[in-house]
Design a protein around this motif. Structure first.
Motif, mmCIF file in Angstrom:
data_model
loop_
_atom_site.group_PDB
_atom_site.id
_atom_site.type_symbol
_atom_site.label_atom_id
_atom_site.label_comp_id
_atom_site.label_asym_id
_atom_site.label_seq_id
_atom_site.Cartn_x
_atom_site.Cartn_y
_atom_site.Cartn_z
ATOM 1 N N ALA A 30 -21.566 39.832 34.622
ATOM 2 C CA ALA A 30 -20.864 41.686 33.968
ATOM 3 C C ALA A 30 -21.127 42.121 32.582
ATOM 4 C CB ALA A 30 -19.513 41.769 34.066
ATOM 5 N N ARG A 31 -21.060 40.725 31.994
ATOM 6 C CA ARG A 31 -21.506 40.791 30.300
ATOM 7 C C ARG A 31 -22.259 41.134 29.738
ATOM 8 N NH1 ARG A 31 -23.836 38.106 26.326
ATOM 9 N NH2 ARG A 31 -24.768 36.403 27.508
ATOM 10 N N VAL A 32 -23.605 40.534 30.869
ATOM 11 C CA VAL A 32 -25.048 41.362 30.579
ATOM 12 C C VAL A 32 -25.543 42.355 30.795
ATOM 13 C CG1 VAL A 32 -27.633 40.843 30.575
ATOM 14 C CG2 VAL A 32 -25.699 38.538 30.438
ATOM 15 N N SER A 33 -25.431 42.796 32.210
ATOM 16 C CA SER A 33 -25.545 44.284 32.068
ATOM 17 C C SER A 33 -23.952 44.910 31.772
ATOM 18 C CB SER A 33 -24.484 44.334 33.731
ATOM 19 O OG SER A 33 -25.050 43.029 34.806
ATOM 20 N N ALA B 4 -32.396 53.218 37.554
ATOM 21 C CA ALA B 4 -33.721 52.105 37.265
ATOM 22 C C ALA B 4 -32.386 50.646 37.038
ATOM 23 C CB ALA B 4 -34.552 52.132 36.568
ATOM 24 N N ALA B 5 -31.593 51.091 35.934
ATOM 25 C CA ALA B 5 -30.874 49.784 35.159
ATOM 26 C C ALA B 5 -29.613 49.645 36.328
ATOM 27 C CB ALA B 5 -30.764 49.683 33.929
ATOM 28 N N ALA B 6 -28.912 50.753 36.396
ATOM 29 C CA ALA B 6 -27.792 50.642 37.460
ATOM 30 C C ALA B 6 -28.392 50.143 38.783
ATOM 31 C CB ALA B 6 -27.618 52.022 37.698
ATOM 32 N N GLN B 7 -29.221 50.661 39.502
ATOM 33 C CA GLN B 7 -29.321 49.968 40.571
ATOM 34 C C GLN B 7 -29.528 49.053 40.515
ATOM 35 O OE1 GLN B 7 -30.194 51.280 43.649
ATOM 36 N NE2 GLN B 7 -30.615 49.407 44.562
ATOM 37 N N GLU B 8 -30.925 47.677 39.036
ATOM 38 C CA GLU B 8 -30.508 46.964 39.127
ATOM 39 C C GLU B 8 -29.421 46.089 38.798
ATOM 40 O OE1 GLU B 8 -32.353 43.487 36.283
ATOM 41 O OE2 GLU B 8 -33.711 45.783 36.091
ATOM 42 N N VAL B 9 -28.701 46.709 38.244
ATOM 43 C CA VAL B 9 -27.410 45.733 38.409
ATOM 44 C C VAL B 9 -26.130 45.464 39.564
ATOM 45 C CG1 VAL B 9 -24.160 46.007 37.003
ATOM 46 C CG2 VAL B 9 -26.636 46.536 35.812
ATOM 47 N N ALA B 10 -26.475 46.932 40.580
ATOM 48 C CA ALA B 10 -26.008 47.025 41.678
ATOM 49 C C ALA B 10 -26.299 46.168 42.794
ATOM 50 C CB ALA B 10 -26.143 48.327 42.167
ATOM 51 N N LYS C 292 -28.486 42.983 41.807
ATOM 52 C CA LYS C 292 -27.464 41.707 40.687
ATOM 53 C C LYS C 292 -26.281 41.282 41.618
ATOM 54 C CE LYS C 292 -30.491 40.977 37.193
ATOM 55 N NZ LYS C 292 -30.671 40.967 35.769
ATOM 56 N N THR C 293 -25.028 42.322 41.711
ATOM 57 C CA THR C 293 -23.237 42.108 41.578
ATOM 58 C C THR C 293 -23.443 41.767 43.638
ATOM 59 O OG1 THR C 293 -23.043 43.779 39.982
ATOM 60 C CG2 THR C 293 -21.229 43.057 41.408
ATOM 61 N N ALA C 294 -24.114 42.553 44.037
ATOM 62 C CA ALA C 294 -24.438 41.996 45.732
ATOM 63 C C ALA C 294 -24.360 41.160 45.736
ATOM 64 C CB ALA C 294 -24.626 43.511 46.394
ATOM 65 N N GLU C 295 -25.639 40.400 45.745
ATOM 66 C CA GLU C 295 -26.269 38.837 45.297
ATOM 67 C C GLU C 295 -25.161 38.104 45.085
ATOM 68 O OE1 GLU C 295 -30.127 38.595 43.116
ATOM 69 O OE2 GLU C 295 -31.160 40.105 44.717
ATOM 70 N N THR C 296 -24.415 38.232 43.766
ATOM 71 C CA THR C 296 -23.508 37.690 43.458
ATOM 72 C C THR C 296 -22.128 37.551 44.263
ATOM 73 O OG1 THR C 296 -24.328 38.274 40.759
ATOM 74 C CG2 THR C 296 -21.734 36.823 41.029
ATOM 75 N N VAL C 297 -21.986 38.986 44.418
ATOM 76 C CA VAL C 297 -20.678 39.039 45.915
ATOM 77 C C VAL C 297 -21.307 38.171 46.839
ATOM 78 C CG1 VAL C 297 -19.158 40.212 46.996
ATOM 79 C CG2 VAL C 297 -19.514 40.746 44.707
ATOM 80 N N ALA C 298 -22.361 38.145 47.293
ATOM 81 C CA ALA C 298 -22.637 37.397 48.633
ATOM 82 C C ALA C 298 -22.904 35.647 48.432
ATOM 83 C CB ALA C 298 -24.299 37.674 48.736
ATOM 84 N N LYS C 299 -22.606 35.458 47.466
ATOM 85 C CA LYS C 299 -22.766 34.163 47.024
ATOM 86 C C LYS C 299 -21.925 33.448 47.061
ATOM 87 C CE LYS C 299 -27.528 33.655 44.567
ATOM 88 N NZ LYS C 299 -28.013 33.341 43.411
#
Length: 131
Positions: A49-52, A111-117, A119-126
């Motif tokens: 979240a901080r980086v995004s 494109a940046a918003a898609q990348e954040v989404a 990464k966030t989904a990957e973090t939540v899945a992990k």
């Protein structure tokens, strides 16, 4: 016989306007510097979240800086214009360039918003995986 244009901007008025635009540009540059420092010193609680947030804020400031710089450039051209034809030409060129810039900014931000989404989904899945 020389043909006079219907309206000419006096040189003194253009000089005054040019100095005013330059002072406004310097003030804006100071504001952007302060905003950039504020963004650089901001801290987030979660790394993703901080980086995004940091990247989005820097991108937004960059867009604003570019857009205001373009407006100052237009103002500079307008105060140096000698007649209404030059004013209209500068205004038309500015509008075309700003529309192209807006499209590019929206595409980049999307494109940046898609990348954040992603990464966030990957973090939540992990985080949701049983250990």
């Amino acid at each position: 016989m020389a043909i006079k244009t219907p309206y000419e901007v006096p040189a003194e008025m253009r000089d005054f306007a040019e100095r005013s635009v330059e002072q406004a540009r310097k003030a804006f540059d100071g504001f952007i510097g302060a905003a950039t420092k504020a963004v650089d010193s901001a801290h987030g609680s979660a790394e993703t979240a901080r980086v995004s947030t940091h990247d989005a804020a820097r991108k937004a400031i960059s867009y604003a800086e570019n857009n205001v710089a373009a407006a100052f450039d237009l103002a500079q051209k307008l105060v140096q214009s000698k007649d209404i034809t030059e004013v209209m030409t500068h205004q038309s060129e500015f509008m075309k360039a700003q529309m192209a810039a807006l499209q590019a900014q929206l595409k980049e931000f999307g494109a940046a918003a898609q990348e954040v989404a992603t990464k966030t989904a990957e973090t939540v899945a992990k985080a949701a995986k049983p250990k």
